[in-house]
Design an enzyme around this catalytic site. Structure first.
Site, PDB file in Angstrom:
ATOM      1  N   ASP A 266      -6.020  -8.208   1.342  1.00  0.00           N
ATOM      2  CA  ASP A 266      -5.005  -7.526   0.536  1.00  0.00           C
ATOM      3  C   ASP A 266      -3.658  -7.829   1.190  1.00  0.00           C
ATOM      4  O   ASP A 266      -3.365  -7.353   2.289  1.00  0.00           O
ATOM      5  CB  ASP A 266      -5.275  -6.017   0.506  1.00  0.00           C
ATOM      6  CG  ASP A 266      -4.429  -5.331  -0.560  1.00  0.00           C
ATOM      7  OD1 ASP A 266      -3.412  -5.924  -0.976  1.00  0.00           O
ATOM      8  OD2 ASP A 266      -4.786  -4.218  -0.972  1.00  0.00           O
TER       9      ASP A 266
ATOM     10  N   THR B 231       1.333  -1.374  -2.521  1.00  0.00           N
ATOM     11  CA  THR B 231       2.429  -2.090  -3.198  1.00  0.00           C
ATOM     12  C   THR B 231       3.441  -1.139  -3.821  1.00  0.00           C
ATOM     13  O   THR B 231       4.646  -1.405  -3.797  1.00  0.00           O
ATOM     14  CB  THR B 231       1.852  -3.043  -4.279  1.00  0.00           C
ATOM     15  OG1 THR B 231       0.986  -3.973  -3.634  1.00  0.00           O
ATOM     16  CG2 THR B 231       2.948  -3.809  -4.988  1.00  0.00           C
TER      17      THR B 231
ATOM     18  N   ILE C 120      -0.556  -6.986   0.427  1.00  0.00           N
ATOM     19  CA  ILE C 120       0.215  -5.737   0.620  1.00  0.00           C
ATOM     20  C   ILE C 120      -0.632  -4.608   0.046  1.00  0.00           C
ATOM     21  O   ILE C 120      -0.765  -4.477  -1.174  1.00  0.00           O
ATOM     22  CB  ILE C 120       1.586  -5.750  -0.105  1.00  0.00           C
ATOM     23  CG1 ILE C 120       2.440  -6.952   0.296  1.00  0.00           C
ATOM     24  CG2 ILE C 120       2.336  -4.446   0.193  1.00  0.00           C
ATOM     25  CD1 ILE C 120       3.795  -7.031  -0.408  1.00  0.00           C
ATOM     26  N   ASP C 121      -1.227  -3.815   0.913  1.00  0.00           N
ATOM     27  CA  ASP C 121      -1.949  -2.641   0.449  1.00  0.00           C
ATOM     28  C   ASP C 121      -0.966  -1.474   0.489  1.00  0.00           C
ATOM     29  O   ASP C 121      -0.490  -1.098   1.565  1.00  0.00           O
ATOM     30  CB  ASP C 121      -3.172  -2.338   1.322  1.00  0.00           C
ATOM     31  CG  ASP C 121      -3.941  -1.172   0.745  1.00  0.00           C
ATOM     32  OD1 ASP C 121      -4.508  -1.330  -0.338  1.00  0.00           O
ATOM     33  OD2 ASP C 121      -3.923  -0.094   1.353  1.00  0.00           O
TER      34      ASP C 121
ATOM     35  N   ASP D  87      -9.222  -3.569  -0.555  1.00  0.00           N
ATOM     36  CA  ASP D  87      -8.618  -2.336  -0.031  1.00  0.00           C
ATOM     37  C   ASP D  87      -9.431  -1.808   1.148  1.00  0.00           C
ATOM     38  O   ASP D  87      -8.916  -1.139   2.039  1.00  0.00           O
ATOM     39  CB  ASP D  87      -8.625  -1.220  -1.090  1.00  0.00           C
ATOM     40  CG  ASP D  87      -7.882  -1.570  -2.367  1.00  0.00           C
ATOM     41  OD1 ASP D  87      -6.755  -2.045  -2.267  1.00  0.00           O
ATOM     42  OD2 ASP D  87      -8.449  -1.359  -3.459  1.00  0.00           O
TER      43      ASP D  87
ATOM     44  N   GLU E 194      -6.483 -10.105  -3.306  1.00  0.00           N
ATOM     45  CA  GLU E 194      -6.187  -9.159  -4.385  1.00  0.00           C
ATOM     46  C   GLU E 194      -5.435  -9.831  -5.520  1.00  0.00           C
ATOM     47  O   GLU E 194      -5.632  -9.505  -6.679  1.00  0.00           O
ATOM     48  CB  GLU E 194      -5.352  -7.976  -3.872  1.00  0.00           C
ATOM     49  CG  GLU E 194      -5.018  -7.049  -5.030  1.00  0.00           C
ATOM     50  CD  GLU E 194      -4.275  -5.785  -4.679  1.00  0.00           C
ATOM     51  OE1 GLU E 194      -3.613  -5.744  -3.634  1.00  0.00           O
ATOM     52  OE2 GLU E 194      -4.364  -4.843  -5.475  1.00  0.00           O
TER      53      GLU E 194
HETATM   54  C1  IPD Z   1      -3.774   0.582  -3.645  1.00  0.00           C
HETATM   55  C2  IPD Z   1      -3.546   1.508  -2.467  1.00  0.00           C
HETATM   56  C3  IPD Z   1      -3.624   2.946  -2.895  1.00  0.00           C
HETATM   57  C4  IPD Z   1      -4.924   3.264  -3.560  1.00  0.00           C
HETATM   58  C5  IPD Z   1      -5.209   2.299  -4.695  1.00  0.00           C
HETATM   59  C6  IPD Z   1      -5.122   0.863  -4.211  1.00  0.00           C
HETATM   60  P1  IPD Z   1      -2.589  -1.820  -3.713  1.00  0.00           P
HETATM   61  O1  IPD Z   1      -3.754  -0.765  -3.238  1.00  0.00           O
HETATM   62  O2  IPD Z   1      -4.493   1.279  -1.479  1.00  0.00           O
HETATM   63  O3  IPD Z   1      -3.517   3.840  -1.806  1.00  0.00           O
HETATM   64  O4  IPD Z   1      -4.854   4.574  -4.056  1.00  0.00           O
HETATM   65  O5  IPD Z   1      -6.515   2.575  -5.155  1.00  0.00           O
HETATM   66  O6  IPD Z   1      -5.354  -0.005  -5.302  1.00  0.00           O
HETATM   67  O7  IPD Z   1      -2.707  -1.933  -5.204  1.00  0.00           O
HETATM   68  O8  IPD Z   1      -1.317  -1.243  -3.288  1.00  0.00           O
HETATM   69  O9  IPD Z   1      -2.953  -3.037  -2.972  1.00  0.00           O
END
Ligand code: IPD
Length: 263
Positions: free
Chosen positions: A86, A91, A88-89, A213, A70
């Site tokens: 990813d 963040t 940290i999913d 994701d 990511e």
């Molecule tokens: C996000 C999270 C969030 C989702 C966003 C993602 P990130 O990932 O998964 O729940 O609603 O679409 O981008 O940016 O924290 O890696």
């Protein structure tokens, strides 16, 4: 050629090590380092550090593999395997100290994800799957919930970082709320998919997800008896729709009727 089980074993070890790094670094405080697609789409130094650790460990163990992360790291694959990561999913949750964020690592052979792991950094839960090998939570098999009428379904969703898309999503969620049990926005798509895989919700819809994701969590959900589909969302981006396989079509119809998809 490495088996999906071997790829998973490596991914699990690396994801746990990255989760430890994320936990340790959070103790020292978190600063937003940068923004990406919009001012609300943040990244921290810890995202970068975790991605760098994961990339180093995976490619040391398997030189020649590809890598897509990511936070921008990218290597093309000479072996046929590409890691989709990813670090940290969730963040935004991480920045605020909301205990709902995860490390997500998937191994893709060609276009097909063959192994995936999602580690919940705070709770320590470890969700895993290999293609054809089932889905597990901390080593125990998991299954989606049985299908219930639409009005009794609990639905996960998420909102884009881009204003126009999230305004369209909000209008569709407003419609959906009148038809289902309730809606949750927990803030980590990877964990949403894993929670659905182990029966903690009945469906999921979100526009704007990226491969990192979705890759690991999507496999985990499919291996638990879920179906993951996609269409073009109302904001013009990829909209992911997921549910236990037997209840997928009815949920997809509701998603269309509520205005989540491009007309
Ligand atoms: C996000 C999270 C969030 C989702 C966003 C993602 P990130 O990932 O998964 O729940 O609603 O679409 O981008 O940016 O924290 O890696």
């Amino acid at each position: 050629m490495a088996s999906p089980d071997e790829l998973l074993a490596l991914a699990r070890d690396v994801a746990r090590e990255a989760a430890d790094l994320v936990t340790e670094r959070r103790r020292h405080g978190v600063e937003v380092a940068d923004t990406k697609s919009s001012p609300t789409d943040v990244v921290t130094e810890v995202d970068h550090a975790a991605e760098e650790l994961i990339r180093k460990r995976l490619l040391e163990a398997r030189p020649g593999d590809g890598f897509v992360g990511e936070e921008g790291a990218a290597d093309t694959s000479a072996s046929g395997i590409t890691w989709v990561v990813d670090p940290i999913d969730g963040t935004v949750n991480f920045v605020y100290g909301i205990p709902q964020y995860a490390v997500s690592i998937a191994a893709r052979r060609g276009d097909e994800v063959v192994a995936g792991v999602v580690v919940d950094v705070v709770k320590g839960e470890c969700f895993t799957a290999t293609r054809g090998g089932g889905a597990h939570l901390d080593g125990r098999p998991v299954q989606v919930r049985g299908v219930v009428p639409l009005a009794q379904r609990l639905v996960f969703t998420g909102f884009s970082y881009e204003r126009d898309t999230r305004v369209a999503q909000a209008a569709a969620v407003r419609e959906l709320l009148g038809r289902v049990r309730d809606v949750r926005r927990l803030g980590s798509a990877a964990l949403d998919l894993c929670y659905l895989a182990c029966g903690r919700a009945d469906a999921y819809v979100e526009e704007g997800l990226h491969d990192w994701d979705l890759a690991a969590g999507g496999l985990i959900l499919e291996e638990a008896g879920g179906r993951v589909g996609e269409a073009t969302g109302a904001g013009g981006k990829r909209c992911i729709v997921a549910a236990p396989a037997g209840g997928f079509d009815e949920f997809m119809t509701a998603v269309e009727d509520c205005g989540f998809l491009a007309s």
